[in-house]
Design a protein around this motif. Structure first.
Motif, mmCIF file in Angstrom:
data_model
loop_
_atom_site.group_PDB
_atom_site.id
_atom_site.type_symbol
_atom_site.label_atom_id
_atom_site.label_comp_id
_atom_site.label_asym_id
_atom_site.label_seq_id
_atom_site.Cartn_x
_atom_site.Cartn_y
_atom_site.Cartn_z
ATOM 1 N N HIS A 208 -93.910 10.720 31.065
ATOM 2 C CA HIS A 208 -92.989 11.741 30.546
ATOM 3 C C HIS A 208 -92.358 11.285 29.229
ATOM 4 N N ILE A 209 -91.959 10.027 29.163
ATOM 5 C CA ILE A 209 -91.352 9.499 27.938
ATOM 6 C C ILE A 209 -92.349 9.543 26.785
ATOM 7 N N CYS A 210 -93.613 9.185 27.051
ATOM 8 C CA CYS A 210 -94.640 9.238 26.002
ATOM 9 C C CYS A 210 -94.830 10.669 25.504
ATOM 10 N N ARG A 211 -94.842 11.620 26.428
ATOM 11 C CA ARG A 211 -95.033 13.013 26.028
ATOM 12 C C ARG A 211 -93.860 13.501 25.174
ATOM 13 N N VAL A 212 -92.633 13.107 25.534
ATOM 14 C CA VAL A 212 -91.467 13.517 24.747
ATOM 15 C C VAL A 212 -91.507 12.886 23.371
ATOM 16 N N HIS A 213 -91.914 11.611 23.287
ATOM 17 C CA HIS A 213 -92.034 10.954 21.983
ATOM 18 C C HIS A 213 -93.017 11.707 21.094
ATOM 19 N N GLU A 214 -94.117 12.154 21.662
ATOM 20 C CA GLU A 214 -95.089 12.908 20.868
ATOM 21 C C GLU A 214 -94.501 14.237 20.395
ATOM 22 N N SER A 215 -93.704 14.887 21.243
ATOM 23 C CA SER A 215 -93.104 16.157 20.833
ATOM 24 C C SER A 215 -92.063 15.968 19.735
ATOM 25 N N TYR A 220 -87.200 13.595 14.837
ATOM 26 C CA TYR A 220 -85.895 13.364 15.443
ATOM 27 C C TYR A 220 -85.967 12.072 16.244
ATOM 28 N N PRO A 221 -84.946 11.209 16.157
ATOM 29 C CA PRO A 221 -84.977 9.955 16.913
ATOM 30 C C PRO A 221 -84.772 10.148 18.408
ATOM 31 N N SER A 222 -84.196 11.269 18.820
ATOM 32 C CA SER A 222 -83.950 11.472 20.246
ATOM 33 C C SER A 222 -83.854 12.957 20.526
ATOM 34 N N LEU A 223 -83.904 13.285 21.836
ATOM 35 C CA LEU A 223 -83.725 14.675 22.240
ATOM 36 C C LEU A 223 -82.336 15.175 21.886
ATOM 37 N N ARG A 239 -83.591 13.920 32.999
ATOM 38 C CA ARG A 239 -84.165 13.418 34.256
ATOM 39 C C ARG A 239 -83.288 12.258 34.707
ATOM 40 N N LEU A 240 -82.544 12.494 35.796
ATOM 41 C CA LEU A 240 -81.612 11.508 36.338
ATOM 42 C C LEU A 240 -82.261 10.896 37.579
ATOM 43 N N VAL A 241 -82.618 9.614 37.477
ATOM 44 C CA VAL A 241 -83.389 8.933 38.516
ATOM 45 C C VAL A 241 -82.489 7.898 39.184
ATOM 46 N N VAL A 242 -82.240 8.070 40.483
ATOM 47 C CA VAL A 242 -81.392 7.164 41.253
ATOM 48 C C VAL A 242 -82.297 6.237 42.053
ATOM 49 N N LEU A 243 -82.207 4.931 41.794
ATOM 50 C CA LEU A 243 -83.011 3.922 42.479
ATOM 51 C C LEU A 243 -82.093 3.124 43.399
ATOM 52 N N ARG A 266 -85.742 0.564 28.011
ATOM 53 C CA ARG A 266 -85.633 0.500 26.552
ATOM 54 C C ARG A 266 -85.762 1.877 25.898
ATOM 55 N N THR A 267 -86.634 2.730 26.410
ATOM 56 C CA THR A 267 -86.978 3.967 25.702
ATOM 57 C C THR A 267 -86.507 5.243 26.403
ATOM 58 N N GLY A 268 -86.009 5.129 27.620
ATOM 59 C CA GLY A 268 -85.726 6.343 28.393
ATOM 60 C C GLY A 268 -84.570 7.156 27.879
ATOM 61 N N VAL A 269 -83.475 6.524 27.438
ATOM 62 C CA VAL A 269 -82.276 7.271 27.041
ATOM 63 C C VAL A 269 -82.575 8.226 25.894
ATOM 64 N N ALA A 270 -83.327 7.780 24.894
ATOM 65 C CA ALA A 270 -83.642 8.636 23.746
ATOM 66 C C ALA A 270 -84.467 9.848 24.150
ATOM 67 N N CYS A 271 -85.144 9.771 25.296
ATOM 68 C CA CYS A 271 -85.994 10.869 25.756
ATOM 69 C C CYS A 271 -85.382 11.617 26.938
ATOM 70 N N GLY A 272 -84.108 11.393 27.209
ATOM 71 C CA GLY A 272 -83.441 12.137 28.265
ATOM 72 C C GLY A 272 -83.711 11.628 29.661
ATOM 73 N N VAL A 273 -84.174 10.380 29.814
ATOM 74 C CA VAL A 273 -84.426 9.789 31.124
ATOM 75 C C VAL A 273 -83.362 8.720 31.368
ATOM 76 N N HIS A 274 -82.629 8.854 32.478
ATOM 77 C CA HIS A 274 -81.534 7.936 32.789
ATOM 78 C C HIS A 274 -81.706 7.391 34.198
ATOM 79 N N LEU A 275 -81.513 6.084 34.323
ATOM 80 C CA LEU A 275 -81.612 5.413 35.619
ATOM 81 C C LEU A 275 -80.218 5.106 36.134
ATOM 82 N N VAL A 276 -80.016 5.302 37.426
ATOM 83 C CA VAL A 276 -78.823 4.838 38.140
ATOM 84 C C VAL A 276 -79.339 3.901 39.225
#
Length: 865
Positions: A208-215, A220-223, A239-243, A266-276
């Motif tokens: 998903h992160i790779c696809r957002v980077h391509e878009s 733009y540096p981030s979403l 995308r809020l991912v709770v581990l 490293r790359t998730g925040v710029a693409c709207g992916v956040h880990l908890v």
């Protein structure tokens, strides 16, 4: 021998006496020195005590001052911090749980901070403890599992409650409890990942992160930056991912999975992916916010050493209720755009040189639908049955245009032929003095005054000719070319909105014929000169009338059809028949199938919200900007103060042709209708009809306006009891007047050096032959008759009976007299086309008019009793 001994004794005694004296002197000196030393010691001790007391007092004063300043500065700083925290965590992101409710962010705003607890200081009210998350960081939480899980539940509820439904997609990895830790969030239908699914989850996130980077494509540096540059709904949900890892997870993680997790960090925040994350180690990175929990106290990276006392967890039933409501809203789709969502980031920042473009709502996928006006399409046709939201659509469109284009770029002419005051909100009123700066003219309640619609079209026709001449002078064919060639000729684009336009075209009379000709000319040539027509109707028959004029209907290529609208779109285009309420079909290809765009309309009828917007625009206008002209067909205009005599009449002679004001013309400008009274034959006025109040108003306005222009003498003849009160009020206000109330009086010629005006109320009751002579001979001697006759036959009797000529009556005002009855006074056979209406009159001056004009008799005595 004895004498020697005595002498020796005497000497010894003498020496002893001297020694004792010296001893006593020394003792006295020592005692004195001792006393002085003791006194000095006492003084030093007293001074020491005094100094010690003063120092203690100064110390206490300084200490109190320092503490007071500390408390004041701390309180002030805490207040600033509290205000900053409130603005950084608004609504659901920062409200205490007892006051908590979900809230949507303002359009274009960035995600704020989230509250997890409170920071307490001595003698200072607690400050909210806030942490970042969306578009900012990942969260790594460590500590006892129950406390950590409660913290995560609160953070998730605040994040979901402070965003729009569907803007956050939740994924939960909970192998130990199989998703039970966050069970209250189940109504949102989050993605639950079971044991053994961590690897595939990390792979999906990386893909998903790779696809957002391509878009993003490097633009733009981030979403977040993309969303700021491209306003509207989010292109991708967060995308809020709770581990919630257990011990087995950490042991079983492969080197590949660990590397994949590090990449996501490293790359998730710029693409709207956040880990908890709980239970897994995350490498140090600027995007990782670490929170350590112990005994309901949390230490966060972003807050340094400040301790945050955690809030109690939200009740599970509150979480479940919120999630059920949010799931229902998500299933129903995004809510329609609000009127505020259509506003640009900066008001009046657009140029109308090449056209006008403004959104009127959003499509079903949340993107705003913009409606263009320019060279193509040039004009718009709006249709929909009663109750389909036509007025709301017009409000929305005008509001969207007004926020984008300033008064120098856009001029609005608004006309409403239905019964109501739809456009009154754009003009100053008694409760709200503000107005929409782009509005030049607004006509309301004009369903009985088609003449005003015709006057507006004539005004626009004159504007069209002026622009065409300017373009010809500068060898420019279009408005945009003219403004490019000649920056001084800054012509704003004109949008003329005519609601229920079919009223203007109804009937087979001169008004309808001229209106059609003007509309065709404006529609055909206006597109190149920046004049755009917007016609709206709920009447199928009215729209059908346009289809009989192919040269006119062909210019209206922009069609907006509301639910159940007919004859707006092409015959084979059935989109309007199937759309629900609060929707519209926008078609820029003359209604042809395949060019439809379905738009959901916001509610623009909230007067409070509109008034706040209009006041902001009103305050931004240039100083001295003229108010719009409001024509209200239900309002009787008052005689302007400058048309009344003020004080004593001047003694200087006046010109030979003063003008008597009879009423207000139905025109774009609020101008009075004047009758010139010179020394030519027939310069007399006849007011005809049985409406006493209006006849008295016409005569009073004429007399007062004449008195305001210079010295004159008046003879007031009142032969009707019903008109007596009005006549006496006029007589009292005239500076020089005679009063007559019996037949046969007042028609004697008078030798005066100033004009003489004979004002007759119910002149047909006089039955005096001298009246005919005064009508015939008076004007050349500066004597003019302004009289009221209750019927045309009675006027004929006073002029000589059957066969009498009406040459002595050069002007007349007809009230409730049918057009056929005015045949003797009209140069064309059959009389004028005139159907009497309340508070309207037909004015004809044979020395000026080719056809009569409709006027509105003034209200004269509104402030004179």
């Amino acid at each position: 021998m004895g004498s020697q001994r005595n002498a020796l004794v005497a000497v010894v005694r003498q020496e002893l006496a001297e020694a004792r004296g010296s001893a006593r002197a020394l003792l006295a000196a020592a005692e004195s020195a001792r006393g002085e030393a003791q006194n000095r010691r006492r003084l030093v001790r007293d001074a020491y005590t005094t100094c010690l007391n003063q120092l203690a007092t100064a110390r206490e004063v300084a200490r109190d001052d320092i503490q007071q300043r500390y408390r004041g500065d701390a309180t002030r700083l805490a207040g600033h911090l509290r205000g900053l925290a409130t603005s950084s965590a608004t609504g659901a992101a920062g409200a205490p749980w007892r006051l908590w409710s979900p809230s949507e962010p303002d359009p274009g705003s960035r995600p704020g901070l989230l509250r997890i607890g409170a920071i307490t200081f001595e003698e200072i009210a607690a400050l909210p403890g806030l942490i970042p998350l969306l578009d900012a960081v990942h969260l790594h939480v460590s500590g006892p599992s129950p406390q950590v899980d409660d913290l995560i539940s609160g953070v998730l509820l605040r994040a979901l409650g402070s965003t729009r439904a569907g803007d956050v997609h939740l994924t939960v990895y909970d192998p130990e409890n199989l998703g039970g830790t966050l069970a209250p969030f189940a109504p949102l239908n989050p993605t639950f990942v079971g044991p053994g699914g961590l690897g595939s989850l990390l792979d999906d996130l990386a893909e998903h992160i790779c696809r957002v980077h391509e878009s993003l494509g490097g633009q733009y540096p981030s979403l977040a930056e993309m969303a700021a540059a491209r306003p509207g709904p989010r292109l991708e949900p967060w995308r809020l991912v709770v581990l919630l890892a257990d011990r087995a997870t950490s042991v079983e993680m492969t080197t590949t999975q660990r590397a994949q997790l590090d990449r996501i960090v490293r790359t998730g925040v710029a693409c709207g992916v956040h880990l908890v994350v709980r239970g897994l180690k995350l490498d140090d990175d600027p995007t990782v916010e670490r929170i350590v929990v112990r005994d309901q106290i949390a230490i966060c990276d972003s807050l340094g050493n400040l301790e945050v006392r955690l809030d109690p967890p939200p009740p599970p039933e509150r979480i479940a209720a919120f999630c059920r409501t949010t799931a229902e809203r998500t299933q129903d789709g995004p809510a329609p755009a609000r009127l505020a969502d259509l506003e640009p980031a900066k008001y009046w920042s657009e140029s109308s040189q090449h056209g006008l473009t403004a959104p009127i709502g959003d499509s079903t996928d949340g993107t705003l639908v913009e409606v263009p006006l320019g060279d193509d399409p040039p004009h718009a046709l709006i249709g929909g049955p009663s109750g389909s939201g036509k007025t709301n659509l017009i409000y929305t469109w005008l509001g969207s245009l007004a926020t984008r284009y300033g008064p120098e770029e856009l001029a609005l002419y608004l006309l409403d032929f239905k019964e109501g005051v739809s456009f009154a909100r754009y003009t100053p009123g008694p409760r709200d003095p503000s107005w929409l700066p782009q509005v030049r003219l607004a006509g309301i309640n004009v369903n009985g005054d088609r003449e005003f619609g015709l006057a507006m079209l004539r005004h626009l026709g004159e504007e069209l000719r002026n622009r065409a001449q300017a373009a010809k002078r500068h060898d420019a064919g279009k408005l945009s070319e003219l403004r490019t060639e000649d920056p001084t000729g800054h012509w704003p684009r004109i949008v003329a909105v005519i609601d229920e336009f079919q009223v203007l075209l109804a009937g087979r009379d001169a008004v309808a014929d001229e209106a059609v000709d003007l509309l065709e000319d404006l529609a055909r040539r206006g597109r190149s000169q920046g004049i755009h027509l917007v016609l709206a109707s709920q009447d199928v028959a009215g729209i059908q009338a346009l289809w009989g004029r192919p040269g006119l209907i062909a210019q209206f290529t922009l069609r907006i059809a509301l639910p159940k609208a007919r004859r707006i779109l092409a015959d084979d285009n059935l989109a309007a028949a199937v759309i629900p309420r609060f929707h519209a079909v926008v078609n820029t290809e003359s209604g042809m199938s395949g060019a439809n765009r379905i738009v959901r309309l916001p509610d623009a009828g909230d007067r409070t919200a509109w008034r706040a917007l209009q006041r902001r625009l009103w305050r931004d206008r240039e100083p001295g900007w003229a108010e719009p002209r409001l024509f209200d067909g239900d309002t009787v205009p008052r005689l302007p103060a400058f048309l009344r005599p003020s004080g004593r009449t001047p003694t200087d002679d006046v010109g030979s042709s003063p003008g008597a004001v009879l009423g207000e013309r139905i025109d774009v400008a609020a101008q009075p209708a004047r009758l010139r009274l010179g020394r030519m034959p027939g310069r007399n006025l006849a007011v005809l009809g049985t409406r006493t109040e209006e006849a008295c108003a016409v005569l009073a306005a004429a007399a007062l306006s004449l008195a305001a222009q210079g010295p004159a003498h008046f003879s007031v003849i009142c032969l009707d009891r019903d008109a007596s009160a009005a006549a006496k009020r006029l007589f009292a206000e005239l500076p020089s007047a005679d009063w007559y109330d019996s037949p046969g009086a007042g028609f004697t010629p008078q030798s005066l050096t100033v004009p003489h005006y004979v004002l007759g109320y119910a002149m047909d009751a006089a039955r005096d032959p001298a009246l005919k002579r005064m009508l015939t001979e008076g004007p050349e001697h500066r004597t003019h008759v302004l009289g009221w006759w209750r019927s045309v036959p009675r006027l004929r009797d006073d002029l000589g009976g059957a066969g009498a000529r009406f040459d002595t009556i050069g002007a007349w005002v007809a009230l409730d007299v049918q057009g056929g009855d005015l045949t003797p006074l009209y140069p064309q056979p059959g009389g004028p086309v005139w159907y009497p209406r309340p508070r309207r009159a037909l004015f004809f001056d044979r020395s000026v008019h080719r056809t009569p004009e409709v006027i509105i008799p003034y209200e004269v005595n509104h402030d004179h009793t």
